[in-house]
Enzyme design. Sequence first.
Site, short mmCIF file in Angstrom:
data_model
loop_
_atom_site.label_atom_id
_atom_site.label_comp_id
_atom_site.label_asym_id
_atom_site.label_seq_id
_atom_site.Cartn_x
_atom_site.Cartn_y
_atom_site.Cartn_z
N TYR A 53 -21.60 18.25 20.22
CA TYR A 53 -22.30 18.77 21.39
C TYR A 53 -22.60 20.25 21.24
CZ TYR A 53 -20.51 14.36 23.33
OH TYR A 53 -20.19 13.04 23.54
N HIS A 111 -16.26 9.62 16.38
CA HIS A 111 -17.40 9.53 17.31
C HIS A 111 -18.14 8.20 17.19
CE1 HIS A 111 -20.15 12.49 19.66
NE2 HIS A 111 -20.24 11.29 20.15
P1 NAP Z 1 -23.93 10.86 32.68
O1 NAP Z 1 -22.61 11.46 32.97
O2 NAP Z 1 -24.13 9.40 32.88
O3 NAP Z 1 -25.09 11.62 33.47
C1 NAP Z 1 -25.22 13.01 33.44
C2 NAP Z 1 -26.39 13.38 34.33
O4 NAP Z 1 -26.09 12.94 35.66
C3 NAP Z 1 -26.63 14.87 34.42
O5 NAP Z 1 -28.03 15.05 34.45
C4 NAP Z 1 -26.01 15.26 35.76
O6 NAP Z 1 -26.70 16.35 36.35
C5 NAP Z 1 -26.25 14.03 36.57
N1 NAP Z 1 -25.24 13.82 37.61
C6 NAP Z 1 -23.91 14.00 37.52
N2 NAP Z 1 -23.30 13.69 38.68
C7 NAP Z 1 -24.29 13.31 39.53
C8 NAP Z 1 -24.29 12.90 40.88
N3 NAP Z 1 -23.16 12.79 41.59
N4 NAP Z 1 -25.50 12.58 41.44
C9 NAP Z 1 -26.65 12.67 40.73
N5 NAP Z 1 -26.69 13.07 39.45
C10 NAP Z 1 -25.52 13.38 38.85
O7 NAP Z 1 -24.38 11.15 31.18
P2 NAP Z 1 -23.75 11.66 29.85
O8 NAP Z 1 -23.61 13.13 29.87
O9 NAP Z 1 -24.55 11.04 28.76
O10 NAP Z 1 -22.31 10.96 29.77
C11 NAP Z 1 -21.12 11.56 30.23
C12 NAP Z 1 -20.27 12.07 29.09
O11 NAP Z 1 -19.91 11.03 28.21
C13 NAP Z 1 -21.03 13.05 28.16
O12 NAP Z 1 -21.25 14.29 28.76
C14 NAP Z 1 -20.13 13.03 26.96
O13 NAP Z 1 -18.99 13.83 27.19
C15 NAP Z 1 -19.77 11.55 26.89
N6 NAP Z 1 -20.66 10.77 25.98
C16 NAP Z 1 -20.12 10.23 24.85
C17 NAP Z 1 -20.93 9.50 23.98
C18 NAP Z 1 -20.32 8.92 22.74
O14 NAP Z 1 -21.07 8.48 21.85
N7 NAP Z 1 -19.02 8.86 22.64
C19 NAP Z 1 -22.30 9.31 24.25
C20 NAP Z 1 -22.80 9.85 25.43
C21 NAP Z 1 -21.99 10.56 26.29
P3 NAP Z 1 -26.12 17.86 36.39
O15 NAP Z 1 -25.53 18.15 35.04
O16 NAP Z 1 -27.30 18.66 36.76
O17 NAP Z 1 -25.06 17.92 37.46
#
Ligand code: NAP
Length: 275
Positions: A53, A111
């Site tokens: 990241y 990962h």
């Molecule tokens: P997510 O958490 O599903 O969505 C993030 C998005 O949702 C951001 O745009 C955020 O906006 C918004 N959001 C957060 N809370 C909200 C709410 N209550 N209402 C409306 N919108 C909201 O997506 P993600 O970042 O892909 O997944 C979460 C975490 O999982 C990642 O950050 C990472 O640490 C991990 N991940 C791991 C892998 C892997 O391969 N292991 C892949 C993907 C993700 P704001 O930021 O503007 O608040």
Amino acid sequence: MRTVFLPGGEAVPCLGQGTWYMGDKRSAAKTEADALRLGIDLGMTLIDTAEMYADGGAEEVVAMAAAGQREKLFVVSKVYPHNASRSGVPAACARSLKRLNTDRIDLYLLHWRGGYPLTETVEAFEKLKTEGKIRYWGVSNFDTSDMQELGGAACAANQVLYHPDSRGIEFDLLPWCEKQGIPVMAYSPLSHTTSRLLRSPALNEVARRHGVSPAQIALAWGLRHPHVISIPKASNPAHVRENAAAGSIALTAVDLATIDAGHKPPLRKMSLDLL
Ligand code: NAP
């Protein structure tokens, strides 16, 4: 905050915080670290990051958020598959520890599966554990057959994509992990880009019933499994507050049926969805 037990018996909060895209812009780092600190104050003390990241920038944001309160936190980071060799794992871990400004990573994940034999990566993880540089190790984006290949190894978690529009893991991976006592960490629990998922009529109907937001329902839905840990990413403090509160929403059988009608559960084995 409800807790989930790791195979060794340690309890971690069922809701944590993601950090993908944090650290991308230097000018946003303070706001992002403040959002994480707010989440920590609200009980979301498990923080997920990765060397991938922002090329390590997200780990530096985590270090800012952790300043003065490292002991409270359960820090998860991930090694790239191309670094998952006997010599690559300790070198990548050393770089992550430096960026995280800490002496240990609580949970270190592969990962996704790459070219190095799993046995070699596991051996390197075990060595880091012995040296006290990591406390537990686990995997990410592993399907059931990958988990079976890992066998009885001491894997502490499998982090996979899981949200109402991506629920193939319910057919076999989730029950398999549950049987082994391995928590599933749900990534992108809001579907990453959110726009489509949060317009879901089913989620909105249930949200109206509870007087909460559809995002909170999506999170509560993932957390209905006692061994699922959810790691939404939020830089906006209003989102952070909403997400923390989602941990205490109890969905009814009627709510779950409404969500099933709009987001069908799997009826057969599906290959693992990845982001
Ligand atoms: P997510 O958490 O599903 O969505 C993030 C998005 O949702 C951001 O745009 C955020 O906006 C918004 N959001 C957060 N809370 C909200 C709410 N209550 N209402 C409306 N919108 C909201 O997506 P993600 O970042 O892909 O997944 C979460 C975490 O999982 C990642 O950050 C990472 O640490 C991990 N991940 C791991 C892998 C892997 O391969 N292991 C892949 C993907 C993700 P704001 O930021 O503007 O608040």
